[in-house]
Structures are given as structure tokens and as C-alpha cells.
Design an enzyme around this catalytic site. Sequence first.
Site, PDB file in Angstrom:
ATOM      1  N   GLU A 375       0.835  -1.197   0.000  1.00  6.59           N
ATOM      2  CA  GLU A 375       0.000   0.000   0.000  1.00  6.59           C
ATOM      3  C   GLU A 375       0.869   1.245   0.000  1.00  6.59           C
ATOM      4  O   GLU A 375       1.730   1.405   0.863  1.00  6.59           O
ATOM      5  CB  GLU A 375      -0.927   0.037   1.220  1.00  6.59           C
ATOM      6  CG  GLU A 375      -2.053  -0.974   1.168  1.00  6.59           C
ATOM      7  CD  GLU A 375      -3.016  -0.847   2.342  1.00  6.59           C
ATOM      8  OE1 GLU A 375      -4.086  -1.462   2.270  1.00  6.59           O
ATOM      9  OE2 GLU A 375      -2.697  -0.144   3.318  1.00  6.59           O
ATOM     10  N   CYS A 376       0.660   2.109  -0.971  1.00  6.21           N
ATOM     11  CA  CYS A 376       1.276   3.430  -1.046  1.00  6.21           C
ATOM     12  C   CYS A 376       2.802   3.340  -1.015  1.00  6.21           C
ATOM     13  O   CYS A 376       3.418   3.149  -2.061  1.00  6.21           O
ATOM     14  CB  CYS A 376       0.738   4.330   0.062  1.00  6.21           C
ATOM     15  SG  CYS A 376       0.935   6.089  -0.272  1.00  6.21           S
ATOM     16  N   ALA A 377       3.441   3.465   0.131  1.00  6.97           N
ATOM     17  CA  ALA A 377       4.892   3.350   0.197  1.00  6.97           C
ATOM     18  C   ALA A 377       5.349   1.996  -0.340  1.00  6.97           C
ATOM     19  O   ALA A 377       6.367   1.901  -1.038  1.00  6.97           O
ATOM     20  CB  ALA A 377       5.370   3.535   1.633  1.00  6.97           C
TER      21      ALA A 377
END
Length: 490
Positions: A375-377
Amino acid sequence: MSSSSVSVPRLVIAAPSSGSGKTTVATGLMAAFAARGLAVSPHKVGPDYIDPGYHALATGRVGRNLDAYLCGPESVGPLFAHGARGCDIAVVEGVMGLYDGAAGEGELASTAHVAKLLRAPVVLVVDASSQSRSVAALVHGFASWDPEVRVGGVILNKVASDRHEELLREALDSAGVPVLGVLRRVAQVDTPSRHLGLVPVAERRGAAVDAVAAMAAQVAAGCDLEALVGLARGAGVLSCAAWDAAEVLDSSPPPPLPDPTLGAAAPRPPLSALNGPRPQAPDRLSDADRRIRVAVAGGPAFTFSYAEHTELLTAAGAEVIPFDPLRDEQLPEDTRGLVIGGGFPEVYASELSANEPLRKAVSELALGGAPVAAECAGLLYLCRELDGQPMCGVLDATARMSERLTLGYRDAVAVSDSSLAVAGTRMRGHEFHRTVVEPGSGAAPAWGVRAPQRRVEGFVQQGVHASYVHTHWASQPGVARRFVERCRTS
């Protein structure tokens, strides 16, 4: 579940707007109560990952989020009861202004909404730096706006002098809301911020310890702790059972049918609907050899995670092993699945890139078909490069910093079968980043997102599910079960 009612004393710390001092007051109260020997349960309204790290430092307990949008209003009480089990008092830090919630959704996910769900009194933190008598009109308006919200007291922040305090107290006498604390302007605690808010505890632990201690001293000196405890004891009894990871997995219904519209208007199944085949109850697994090792990224670059994710993975039969991509050159031995949450890889791009052995290990695991949830990072880390620095190269995509902040709740539907969900599974999430990913080819999208505009987003490739959308698995516990089962069979 473990109980049918909750009577833990509790307070919700709110404000008229962001920047009023909620985090200082909430964290300082938590630490001040803990210093008095109370077992303090820390909570944060909304999806924010950073403030709970300071809460955990203040209390010695895991900071937990209460988000009526991500998890549904029906989950707020049980998740609170889960976190507050065995505690003497709970402090809940609000989000934004007291009545600010999910855009276009009325009161949903606002601090006021959560306070009502918890039957908890509200303490309003007011930035009094540029007002005197007007503070009474402000407090009266917030206290009377919704009769179901009980504003039980005010803490005045950034008060300039004894005379300023006297004027404020005189004005508030007519508002009928007691002043429970006064914090002076000269004593503000330094809590550094950058492009996505406060710097996380994991990146400045020594300084963060000092900052929390300073918050505690400031709050203890300026607030009436006995009156605040008394107010907390006036919270209403909650009629709900505490959330339990093993029990919610054991009671999972069958998977949802795929939605052929994949994001178009269609009846939404309840947020409590779960997906995936029903396994043997994971909490009854007695053979340690049957547990599947799932590595979870941590350390300063990957600080964003919800405690319930690890609890659900464990309940589903995983042995969760943390690792730090900045320092560890190999994945934990016998890793069968990988979870890489959010954080700040853009701040540590050079160091992450320099750890070539781990980048290679992650790439080999992912390209070998093992389940990976990013997720994201985590998405940025799986790209070919981030701001020109080589990353893991699992995805044919590049990432870079952007001037534009992407922020908001998301209503998403899975558009591809993946290691997390079958196509058609609905989840709610949020985005919070200042980066852009430019995709190449070879991967299917992960989500169809409805707002702010209809689009597809993320990547599904072999066992990889990578996306900008942060989700809270307590809303769909079946994703943890499905992930562990895929780890078992991949």
C-alpha cells in the site's frame, strides 16, 4: 465475544479546526494519566497513522484508529472495546474540526459522530491566541450545534497572559461550559512536520520521547486532571462486544458475488461482509508448523500500519515477522508472503536503493508468485525506480515526488482477482501522498475507484496486490484469511 457492555471512562479531545492543539493536548493527557499509574487506552479518530505512534509512546499501549468510514459505524464500539480492554481510562483524539467528516457524507466519520457512537463526553481545545470575549460565542456554537454531542469542557490553548486568561474565563462563564485547562502560548512543544504531517516516532524516537514528556508536563501543569477524570467517568455504558480477530474470521460469511458493473452504481454489501473460503478457525491451530511466515515491513521508512492487520494475519494462521528494509539485507527465513504498508520511502530512497540484497530478495519472492500486499509506500518500493533511485523492479512502473497532495477517502471495488480479494469485493480506503506512479505494462488494475472521479488504480500481477489506497482490514477481515491461504498454497 468477550463482553456485552463497556464502561471504561473515556474522553474525546476535539477542536473547532485543525491546528488548534488536539495532538498536544490528547498526547499530553495520555502521558499525564499514565504517569499517575492509570492504564490508558489511546485512540485516534480517522485514518491517520502518525498520531497513534505518539499515543503509543505516551501510554505504552498500541495506538488504535476509530474510523466510521473505513470500518463502518457498527465497528467503532467493538474496535474501541478491543483496544480499551483492561484499561482504567481511554483518550480519543479527534480529527480536523469537531463536525468535519467524510466529504459529502454528512457527519459520517467526524469526531462528533465517533463521540456519539462511543457515548463519550467531548473536551474542546480552543486556540485562544487571537480572541477574548468571542471565545464564548465560538464555544456556545459548538456545544449547541448537535444536542447529542456533549461538550463537557474546554481547554484553552495559546493563552498569552494572566490577564488574557481572566478575560477568557469571564466570557466562558456565560457559555455554561467549564474551563478544564489553560495552556500558555510560550510553552508550545516542538513537534516537527513535513509534507504529510508530523514526523513519525520511528524516525525521531529520542526526540519524540522528549516531546511527549514535555506535552505531559505542560498538560499536567495547565489542566485539571481530576476534573477530566471525573468527566470521563460520566461516559455512558456501551452495549457492544469487543472486536476479536479470531472470532470475526471464524464467523465469516461466503465470498461476495462479483459485481459486473465494477464500480458503477450498485447495491453495496454491508461493510461487515467478508470474502474467501471458510477455513478451520485459526485460533484453534495447535501445530506451530502449520503457521505460514508472513514478513511485514517496518522501520523508519514503513511506519504506516493498523494493529488489527497483524492481529488478523496471526488469527488466520500466519506467523508475522517484522523486518526493516533499511537495515535487513534478507527477508526473514522461510518467508511465504510479504506485507509492505505505507510510510515515507521518498525520504529514504537512497538508503532503500543502496540495500540491493534485500531489493533482489523481494523481487525474487514476488516474481516467484508469492503473495505480496503493498500500500502506497509499498507500491513505490515495488516500482523500477523512485525519484531516479532503483527500487525492487517488481512492477513495470516508475515513481516520483509531486507538488500535488492527493488526499481523501475512497470507495473502491476490486476489479481483478488477487491474493487479497476476489473481483467485485468492495472496500473503503483512503489516499494520502505527494507522489505519482507512471505505469508501464504487464499488470491488471487493483481497484475501481468511484471518487473524486471514476478510475482504475493499482496493480495486480501474479501474487502482487499493490495500490495507493490504504485499507483497514477490520472492515473486510476475509482479506487476511485469503492472503494467508494464498501464502499456504503458493
